[in-house]
Design a protein around this motif. Structure first.
Motif, PDB file in Angstrom:
ATOM      1  N   PRO A  33      -1.108   8.385  -6.107  1.00  0.00           N
ATOM      2  CA  PRO A  33      -1.574   7.139  -5.481  1.00  0.00           C
ATOM      3  C   PRO A  33      -1.182   5.929  -6.333  1.00  0.00           C
ATOM      4  O   PRO A  33      -1.241   5.978  -7.557  1.00  0.00           O
ATOM      5  CB  PRO A  33      -3.092   7.295  -5.430  1.00  0.00           C
ATOM      6  CG  PRO A  33      -3.357   8.744  -5.621  1.00  0.00           C
ATOM      7  CD  PRO A  33      -2.206   9.295  -6.398  1.00  0.00           C
ATOM      8  N   LEU A  34      -0.785   4.856  -5.655  1.00  0.00           N
ATOM      9  CA  LEU A  34      -0.412   3.638  -6.365  1.00  0.00           C
ATOM     10  C   LEU A  34      -1.663   2.874  -6.785  1.00  0.00           C
ATOM     11  O   LEU A  34      -2.649   2.853  -6.051  1.00  0.00           O
ATOM     12  CB  LEU A  34       0.441   2.740  -5.474  1.00  0.00           C
ATOM     13  CG  LEU A  34       1.797   3.284  -5.048  1.00  0.00           C
ATOM     14  CD1 LEU A  34       2.473   2.313  -4.093  1.00  0.00           C
ATOM     15  CD2 LEU A  34       2.678   3.521  -6.253  1.00  0.00           C
ATOM     16  N   PRO A  35      -1.626   2.231  -7.951  1.00  0.00           N
ATOM     17  CA  PRO A  35      -2.765   1.386  -8.340  1.00  0.00           C
ATOM     18  C   PRO A  35      -2.950   0.253  -7.328  1.00  0.00           C
ATOM     19  O   PRO A  35      -1.984  -0.340  -6.854  1.00  0.00           O
ATOM     20  CB  PRO A  35      -2.356   0.831  -9.705  1.00  0.00           C
ATOM     21  CG  PRO A  35      -1.305   1.762 -10.216  1.00  0.00           C
ATOM     22  CD  PRO A  35      -0.614   2.300  -8.998  1.00  0.00           C
ATOM     23  N   GLN A  36      -4.200  -0.043  -6.993  1.00  0.00           N
ATOM     24  CA  GLN A  36      -4.539  -1.094  -6.040  1.00  0.00           C
ATOM     25  C   GLN A  36      -4.865  -2.375  -6.809  1.00  0.00           C
ATOM     26  O   GLN A  36      -5.816  -2.392  -7.578  1.00  0.00           O
ATOM     27  CB  GLN A  36      -5.771  -0.684  -5.224  1.00  0.00           C
ATOM     28  CG  GLN A  36      -5.642   0.633  -4.522  1.00  0.00           C
ATOM     29  CD  GLN A  36      -4.764   0.526  -3.306  1.00  0.00           C
ATOM     30  OE1 GLN A  36      -4.727  -0.497  -2.652  1.00  0.00           O
ATOM     31  NE2 GLN A  36      -4.045   1.587  -3.007  1.00  0.00           N
ATOM     32  N   LEU A  37      -4.091  -3.424  -6.609  1.00  0.00           N
ATOM     33  CA  LEU A  37      -4.334  -4.717  -7.236  1.00  0.00           C
ATOM     34  C   LEU A  37      -4.704  -5.721  -6.161  1.00  0.00           C
ATOM     35  O   LEU A  37      -4.187  -5.665  -5.049  1.00  0.00           O
ATOM     36  CB  LEU A  37      -3.083  -5.212  -7.975  1.00  0.00           C
ATOM     37  CG  LEU A  37      -2.407  -4.250  -8.954  1.00  0.00           C
ATOM     38  CD1 LEU A  37      -1.197  -4.917  -9.570  1.00  0.00           C
ATOM     39  CD2 LEU A  37      -3.377  -3.800 -10.020  1.00  0.00           C
ATOM     40  N   GLN A  38      -5.583  -6.662  -6.495  1.00  0.00           N
ATOM     41  CA  GLN A  38      -5.986  -7.714  -5.570  1.00  0.00           C
ATOM     42  C   GLN A  38      -5.756  -9.054  -6.265  1.00  0.00           C
ATOM     43  O   GLN A  38      -6.388  -9.347  -7.271  1.00  0.00           O
ATOM     44  CB  GLN A  38      -7.462  -7.561  -5.199  1.00  0.00           C
ATOM     45  CG  GLN A  38      -7.997  -8.634  -4.276  1.00  0.00           C
ATOM     46  CD  GLN A  38      -7.562  -8.412  -2.839  1.00  0.00           C
ATOM     47  OE1 GLN A  38      -7.289  -7.298  -2.431  1.00  0.00           O
ATOM     48  NE2 GLN A  38      -7.482  -9.476  -2.091  1.00  0.00           N
ATOM     49  N   LEU A  39      -4.818  -9.849  -5.742  1.00  0.00           N
ATOM     50  CA  LEU A  39      -4.550 -11.175  -6.288  1.00  0.00           C
ATOM     51  C   LEU A  39      -5.574 -12.145  -5.717  1.00  0.00           C
ATOM     52  O   LEU A  39      -5.693 -12.300  -4.503  1.00  0.00           O
ATOM     53  CB  LEU A  39      -3.131 -11.629  -5.947  1.00  0.00           C
ATOM     54  CG  LEU A  39      -2.717 -13.005  -6.448  1.00  0.00           C
ATOM     55  CD1 LEU A  39      -2.850 -13.102  -7.958  1.00  0.00           C
ATOM     56  CD2 LEU A  39      -1.302 -13.313  -6.017  1.00  0.00           C
ATOM     57  N   LEU A  40      -6.318 -12.793  -6.598  1.00  0.00           N
ATOM     58  CA  LEU A  40      -7.357 -13.727  -6.199  1.00  0.00           C
ATOM     59  C   LEU A  40      -6.802 -15.143  -6.159  1.00  0.00           C
ATOM     60  O   LEU A  40      -5.778 -15.439  -6.775  1.00  0.00           O
ATOM     61  CB  LEU A  40      -8.537 -13.651  -7.175  1.00  0.00           C
ATOM     62  CG  LEU A  40      -9.104 -12.246  -7.404  1.00  0.00           C
ATOM     63  CD1 LEU A  40     -10.152 -12.263  -8.495  1.00  0.00           C
ATOM     64  CD2 LEU A  40      -9.676 -11.696  -6.107  1.00  0.00           C
ATOM     65  N   ALA A  41      -7.484 -16.032  -5.455  1.00  0.00           N
ATOM     66  CA  ALA A  41      -7.032 -17.418  -5.336  1.00  0.00           C
ATOM     67  C   ALA A  41      -7.006 -18.126  -6.687  1.00  0.00           C
ATOM     68  O   ALA A  41      -6.256 -19.081  -6.878  1.00  0.00           O
ATOM     69  CB  ALA A  41      -7.917 -18.185  -4.365  1.00  0.00           C
ATOM     70  N   SER A  42      -7.780 -17.647  -7.652  1.00  0.00           N
ATOM     71  CA  SER A  42      -7.811 -18.254  -8.987  1.00  0.00           C
ATOM     72  C   SER A  42      -6.566 -17.935  -9.799  1.00  0.00           C
ATOM     73  O   SER A  42      -6.324 -18.551 -10.837  1.00  0.00           O
ATOM     74  CB  SER A  42      -9.045 -17.768  -9.746  1.00  0.00           C
ATOM     75  OG  SER A  42      -8.957 -16.369  -9.985  1.00  0.00           O
ATOM     76  N   GLY A  43      -5.771 -16.962  -9.348  1.00  0.00           N
ATOM     77  CA  GLY A  43      -4.579 -16.561 -10.080  1.00  0.00           C
ATOM     78  C   GLY A  43      -4.791 -15.289 -10.880  1.00  0.00           C
ATOM     79  O   GLY A  43      -3.850 -14.718 -11.408  1.00  0.00           O
ATOM     80  N   GLU A  44      -6.031 -14.843 -10.987  1.00  0.00           N
ATOM     81  CA  GLU A  44      -6.318 -13.587 -11.673  1.00  0.00           C
ATOM     82  C   GLU A  44      -6.059 -12.420 -10.723  1.00  0.00           C
ATOM     83  O   GLU A  44      -6.065 -12.580  -9.510  1.00  0.00           O
ATOM     84  CB  GLU A  44      -7.767 -13.558 -12.151  1.00  0.00           C
ATOM     85  CG  GLU A  44      -8.062 -14.568 -13.235  1.00  0.00           C
ATOM     86  CD  GLU A  44      -9.489 -14.471 -13.723  1.00  0.00           C
ATOM     87  OE1 GLU A  44     -10.391 -14.229 -12.891  1.00  0.00           O
ATOM     88  OE2 GLU A  44      -9.686 -14.637 -14.935  1.00  0.00           O
ATOM     89  N   VAL A  45      -5.849 -11.264 -11.311  1.00  0.00           N
ATOM     90  CA  VAL A  45      -5.587 -10.054 -10.528  1.00  0.00           C
ATOM     91  C   VAL A  45      -6.717  -9.072 -10.807  1.00  0.00           C
ATOM     92  O   VAL A  45      -7.048  -8.795 -11.960  1.00  0.00           O
ATOM     93  CB  VAL A  45      -4.227  -9.433 -10.910  1.00  0.00           C
ATOM     94  CG1 VAL A  45      -3.946  -8.210 -10.056  1.00  0.00           C
ATOM     95  CG2 VAL A  45      -3.121 -10.452 -10.776  1.00  0.00           C
ATOM     96  N   ARG A  46      -7.319  -8.556  -9.753  1.00  0.00           N
ATOM     97  CA  ARG A  46      -8.420  -7.604  -9.888  1.00  0.00           C
ATOM     98  C   ARG A  46      -7.866  -6.189  -9.840  1.00  0.00           C
ATOM     99  O   ARG A  46      -7.148  -5.809  -8.920  1.00  0.00           O
ATOM    100  CB  ARG A  46      -9.430  -7.815  -8.762  1.00  0.00           C
ATOM    101  CG  ARG A  46     -10.668  -6.990  -8.908  1.00  0.00           C
ATOM    102  CD  ARG A  46     -11.855  -7.764  -8.344  1.00  0.00           C
ATOM    103  NE  ARG A  46     -13.097  -7.075  -8.546  1.00  0.00           N
ATOM    104  CZ  ARG A  46     -13.825  -7.143  -9.658  1.00  0.00           C
ATOM    105  NH1 ARG A  46     -13.407  -7.869 -10.655  1.00  0.00           N
ATOM    106  NH2 ARG A  46     -14.951  -6.487  -9.765  1.00  0.00           N
TER     107      ARG A  46
END
Length: 125
Positions: free
Chosen positions: A47-60
């Motif tokens: 499984p690929l790692p799940q990243l979430q780009l936030l509007a602040s520029g940080e990645v969750r």
């Protein structure tokens, strides 16, 4: 006899206005990018790692917010070469391209998945 520039400038201006009026520019939300996120698995079946780009520029990632450079170093050290990157609909284009460039410079292939505007939930694994 000298060449008069006024008629030439007029023609160029008319052509410029013509092409500006007749061309149709798509909003950035309609950019067609290669998107192969259906399987959610990398080339090796993991499984690929799940990243979430936030509007602040940080990645969750893994219930933690990261700066893109620190995250790319962490992903490389963990041996990840492909990731799924989801974005909120409110993420500015410059932050999106900066994050993609940072991941690409680290040798990480990001597969993009856009979330609807206002959706800030982390994608399920």
């Amino acid at each position: 006899m000298p060449i008069r520039m006024t008629p030439l400038i007029d023609v160029v201006f008319i052509l410029l206005v013509f092409f500006m009026v007749t061309s149709y520019l798509l909003p950035t939300g309609y950019l067609e990018l290669e998107n192969d996120t259906a399987s959610g698995r990398g080339g090796d079946g993991e499984p690929l790692p799940q990243l979430q780009l936030l509007a602040s520029g940080e990645v969750r990632w893994q219930e933690r917010n990261w700066q893109p450079r620190a995250l790319s170093r962490q992903l490389v050290s963990a041996g990840h070469r492909e990731v799924r990157l989801a974005t909120d609909g409110d993420v500015p284009l410059d932050r999106f391209t900066l994050t993609l460039s940072t991941l690409d410079n680290a040798g990480i292939d990001a597969r993009w998945q856009r979330s609807p505007s206002g959706n800030t939930t982390t994608p399920s694994p």
